[in-house]
Design a protein around this motif. Sequence first.
Motif, short mmCIF file in Angstrom:
data_model
loop_
_atom_site.label_atom_id
_atom_site.label_comp_id
_atom_site.label_asym_id
_atom_site.label_seq_id
_atom_site.Cartn_x
_atom_site.Cartn_y
_atom_site.Cartn_z
N PHE A 7 43.63 23.16 31.60
CA PHE A 7 43.48 24.47 31.63
C PHE A 7 42.64 23.44 33.34
O PHE A 7 42.41 23.77 34.49
CB PHE A 7 41.81 25.04 32.34
CG PHE A 7 42.67 26.26 30.92
CD1 PHE A 7 42.74 27.16 31.99
CD2 PHE A 7 42.19 26.10 29.86
CE1 PHE A 7 43.08 28.47 31.00
CE2 PHE A 7 42.65 27.69 28.99
CZ PHE A 7 42.77 28.95 29.84
N ILE A 11 42.55 24.16 37.45
CA ILE A 11 41.08 23.91 38.25
C ILE A 11 41.33 22.75 39.42
O ILE A 11 41.08 23.20 40.78
CB ILE A 11 40.86 23.70 37.30
CG1 ILE A 11 39.48 24.76 36.60
CG2 ILE A 11 38.83 22.97 38.09
CD1 ILE A 11 38.84 24.01 34.78
N ASN A 148 44.56 33.21 43.63
CA ASN A 148 43.98 33.32 42.73
C ASN A 148 44.98 34.20 41.45
O ASN A 148 44.61 33.48 39.81
CB ASN A 148 43.42 34.12 43.31
CG ASN A 148 42.43 33.97 43.65
OD1 ASN A 148 42.00 32.91 44.06
ND2 ASN A 148 42.23 35.06 44.60
N THR A 151 46.14 30.69 39.19
CA THR A 151 44.89 29.99 38.66
C THR A 151 44.21 30.96 37.11
O THR A 151 43.90 30.03 36.50
CB THR A 151 43.75 29.48 39.96
OG1 THR A 151 44.08 28.91 40.61
CG2 THR A 151 42.66 28.42 39.63
N TYR A 152 43.33 31.35 37.48
CA TYR A 152 43.18 32.04 36.64
C TYR A 152 43.21 33.44 36.44
O TYR A 152 42.86 35.11 35.61
CB TYR A 152 41.62 32.68 37.36
CG TYR A 152 40.67 32.78 38.38
CD1 TYR A 152 40.12 34.14 38.07
CD2 TYR A 152 40.90 32.60 39.35
CE1 TYR A 152 39.97 35.15 39.61
CE2 TYR A 152 40.21 32.40 40.61
CZ TYR A 152 40.40 33.88 40.66
OH TYR A 152 39.76 34.59 41.79
N ILE A 155 44.68 35.14 32.88
CA ILE A 155 44.39 34.60 31.45
C ILE A 155 43.24 36.17 31.23
O ILE A 155 43.53 36.54 29.69
CB ILE A 155 43.20 33.92 31.41
CG1 ILE A 155 43.12 31.99 32.26
CG2 ILE A 155 41.96 33.53 30.35
CD1 ILE A 155 42.01 31.34 32.96
#
Length: 183
Positions: A7, A11, A148, A151-152, A155
């Motif tokens: 990760f 980040i 966005n 990146t996450y 998930i």
Amino acid sequence: MKALLDFIPLIAFFVAARYSGILAAAGALLVATIIIYAIHFVRQKGKFDKQQWVVLLLTIVFCGGTLLLRDDIYLRWKSPIINGIFALTLLVSAAINKPLMQLAMKEVFSLTLSGWKKLTVAWALFFAFMGVLHYITAFTMSDEAWINFKTYGWIPIMLVFVVAQFALLKNHLNPALTDKTNK
């Protein structure tokens, strides 16, 4: 520990994209990936599995292309292509009766060849779906939405899929695994 290390490049990408733009994010992603993979290489006694090689090489190619040519189109293609490669590889492995999910999960689940093939196809379809989502966010949405999601945003989708898989397969847990936990 390995999953947490993986990760760190995301980040680094997110922070750099937010404060310095996409080209800086490509550089941060590239540097962080190389550092993390160097750590993996040492911890894994000088070896990478095939998935790690694919991710590392494609990150170098796409981030390097983005930086050299100063065009984020190459970075935008990275996630759809990686997901597509994983999807295609899993589909081919199921088609030739060598389902890769069996290699990855044989310690966790006890399935028939048909079950392993179905699980492998399910994961292939998941990676194909994720590739399409990455493509849509990269090429049809704003930079902020793409950053966005990259990146996450993926998930929660991955967590729902993994939880659903375990819920469906809980009756097929490897008996040796459940015996160890009951002792």
